[in-house]
Design an enzyme around this catalytic site. Structure first.
Site, PDB file in Angstrom:
ATOM      1  N   HIS A 167       0.818  -1.215   0.000  1.00  0.00           N
ATOM      2  CA  HIS A 167       0.000   0.000   0.000  1.00  0.00           C
ATOM      3  C   HIS A 167       0.852   1.265   0.000  1.00  0.00           C
ATOM      4  O   HIS A 167       0.361   2.350  -0.322  1.00  0.00           O
ATOM      5  CB  HIS A 167      -0.983   0.003   1.186  1.00  0.00           C
ATOM      6  CG  HIS A 167      -0.355   0.257   2.518  1.00  0.00           C
ATOM      7  ND1 HIS A 167      -0.078  -0.751   3.415  1.00  0.00           N
ATOM      8  CD2 HIS A 167       0.041   1.410   3.126  1.00  0.00           C
ATOM      9  CE1 HIS A 167       0.452  -0.227   4.511  1.00  0.00           C
ATOM     10  NE2 HIS A 167       0.532   1.088   4.359  1.00  0.00           N
ATOM     11  N   ASP A 205       0.038  -7.614   1.304  1.00  0.00           N
ATOM     12  CA  ASP A 205       0.445  -6.217   1.424  1.00  0.00           C
ATOM     13  C   ASP A 205       1.967  -6.080   1.458  1.00  0.00           C
ATOM     14  O   ASP A 205       2.528  -5.364   2.286  1.00  0.00           O
ATOM     15  CB  ASP A 205      -0.168  -5.590   2.681  1.00  0.00           C
ATOM     16  CG  ASP A 205       0.004  -4.075   2.711  1.00  0.00           C
ATOM     17  OD1 ASP A 205       0.133  -3.472   1.629  1.00  0.00           O
ATOM     18  OD2 ASP A 205       0.049  -3.498   3.815  1.00  0.00           O
ATOM     19  N   SER A 289       4.776   2.332   7.957  1.00  0.00           N
ATOM     20  CA  SER A 289       4.395   1.151   7.170  1.00  0.00           C
ATOM     21  C   SER A 289       5.558   0.661   6.317  1.00  0.00           C
ATOM     22  O   SER A 289       6.214   1.446   5.626  1.00  0.00           O
ATOM     23  CB  SER A 289       3.208   1.493   6.271  1.00  0.00           C
ATOM     24  OG  SER A 289       2.071   1.795   7.034  1.00  0.00           O
TER      25      SER A 289
END
Length: 440
Positions: A167, A205, A289
């Protein structure tokens, strides 16, 4: 009175007064027989009574065992568990007395120094052609105009391979993979290099990038399966663009299935993500992230992926290193992750069917239908609609998400044993798993 009558036949007088010896013997024999018969009947009744008493005693013992033994076993089990808890409590108390906060500080410093050279900042750049002339002029010095998104990553190979979250670079990938300088990696030494996409896996992801650099310092992988709840962990990354930020916490939970309820649930695939996530209370903010989650010896045990809610509230998720390493190997080798495919659409059992009278969860996922666009491995193997899958490769199936994970971790072409419940009968079926296509 005439006495001569009696004197003439004395024997007759004796015989009348006393019975003969033979008569006495016969009488005694008859009495003995009657007595023996009485004893025999008495013995039979005695044996029958004893047998009945014994049966009643055995029945009583069985009833008592049925009532007492489960309680006794449960009590022993709880006593053993309480003893184990007490032993752990006492041992932990002794060890905590010897723990120094200075040592924890030293560990944090060493973790930061060991991971620092391997952690990078990932920037996705705005399309400069879409900006006005004035914005392009300001964009060279204004990060808010230059960057579309930011995240973290870490070096997994000295020859320039970097792992991050999908993402983080999803926007750049969807725009145009061929355009140069859409993804930028800022290394620990300050170099800003263009990054190419080696492969992505939206299901977990994860994404692998490559930069034109050599002799980089790669991380050391750890084993996420050995991480338990309460294990101290550190997150390293670039929250809000603040490079080389380190935060500390513990593992709060394991085997969280997907990212539903997180801020990234709309970015990811609508289906549950593969792999079971680890939960921690490590401070993870936008920009963290894709950064590493490491243990006390500086080994990467997870990839920070998301938080619960719009801002950090003490709950963050990471992808276990066991899952990440498998995905990375597939992406490096072929640019994609090949997963096994059973070829069924399924649903969890209703609540009243999932739990028994004892409150325990029953395994089972119901087959709703098979795909119509292409052949289904499950249907070809003999599975039918309304079958309830209770076991896959020897493991109980507690939910469709857990079954998706087990199938996804199996290699394409694997012959898997599936146990289904069909009309109160259990049927074992051998299914050769196909390849799951990206459109499914």
């Amino acid at each position: 009175m005439d006495h001569s009558q009696y004197s003439e036949n004395p024997a007759s007088t004796v015989e009348t007064a006393e019975p003969s010896a033979a008569a006495q013997t016969a009488s005694q024999s008859d009495f003995a027989g009657k007595r023996s018969s009485c004893k025999s009947h008495s013995s039979i009744w005695h044996m029958a009574g004893s047998t009945l008493v014994s049966m009643l005693m055995v029945l009583g013992l069985l009833v008592a065992a049925r009532l007492v033994v489960p309680t006794l076993v449960e009590d022993i089990r709880y006593r053993w568990y309480r003893g184990q808890l007490r032993a752990e409590h006492e041992l932990s108390s002794e060890r905590l007395q010897n723990v120094s906060l200075d040592s924890l500080t030293d560990v944090s410093q060493m973790v930061s120094r060991r991971l620092g050279p391997s952690v990078v900042r990932i920037n996705t750049l705005r399309d400069q052609q879409a900006l006005g002339q004035y914005e392009r002029f300001l964009g060279s010095s204004n990060p808010a105009l230059r960057y579309e998104g930011q995240g973290s990553g870490f070096v997994i190979d000295a020859e320039g391979l970097i792992l991050t979250n999908y993402h983080v670079i999803a926007g750049a990938e969807q725009r145009n993979l061929a355009q140069v300088n859409k993804i930028e990696a800022t290394l620990a030494d300050g170099r800003q290099l263009a990054a190419e996409i080696v492969g992505v896996d939206p299901k977990t992801d994860l994404a692998v990038l490559k930069v034109a650099a050599t002799d980089l310092i790669a991380v050391e992988w750890g084993d996420s399966d050995t991480v338990v709840i309460g294990t101290p962990v550190w997150a390293v990354g670039s929250p809000y663009g603040l490079q080389q930020t380190i935060t500390f916490g513990i593992i709060s939970g394991k085997h969280r299935i997907d990212l539903s309820g997180t801020r990234y649930q709309d970015v990811l695939s609508p289906e549950p993500a593969y792999g079971d996530l680890m939960q921690s209370d490590v401070a993870v903010n936008p920009g963290n992230s894709g950064g590493p989650l490491v243990n006390a010896v500086g080994q990467v045990v997870g990839v920070n992926a998301a938080i619960l809610g719009e801002s950090y509230r003490g709950i963050s998720f990471s992808i276990p290193s066991r899952v990440a390493r498998r995905v990375v190997n597939h992406l490096i080798e072929s640019g994609e992750v090949q997963r096994g495919w059973l070829g069924v659409r399924m649903q969890d059992l209703a609540y009243d069917q999932r739990y028994g009278a004892d409150g325990q969860m029953r395994p089972g996922v119901r087959i709703v239908e098979f795909p119509k666009s292409e052949p289904s491995p499950a249907q070809q193997a003999g599975l039918k609609e309304d079958d309830v899958i209770v076991e896959f490769q020897g493991k109980p199936v507690l939910s469709q998400v857990s079954l998706i994970n087990m199938i996804g971790e199996a290699e394409v072409g694997t012959t898997a044993e599936v146990v289904v419940q069909r009309q109160n009968q259990f049927v074992r079926v051998q299914v050769t798993l196909g390849k799951r296509s990206l459109k499914l």
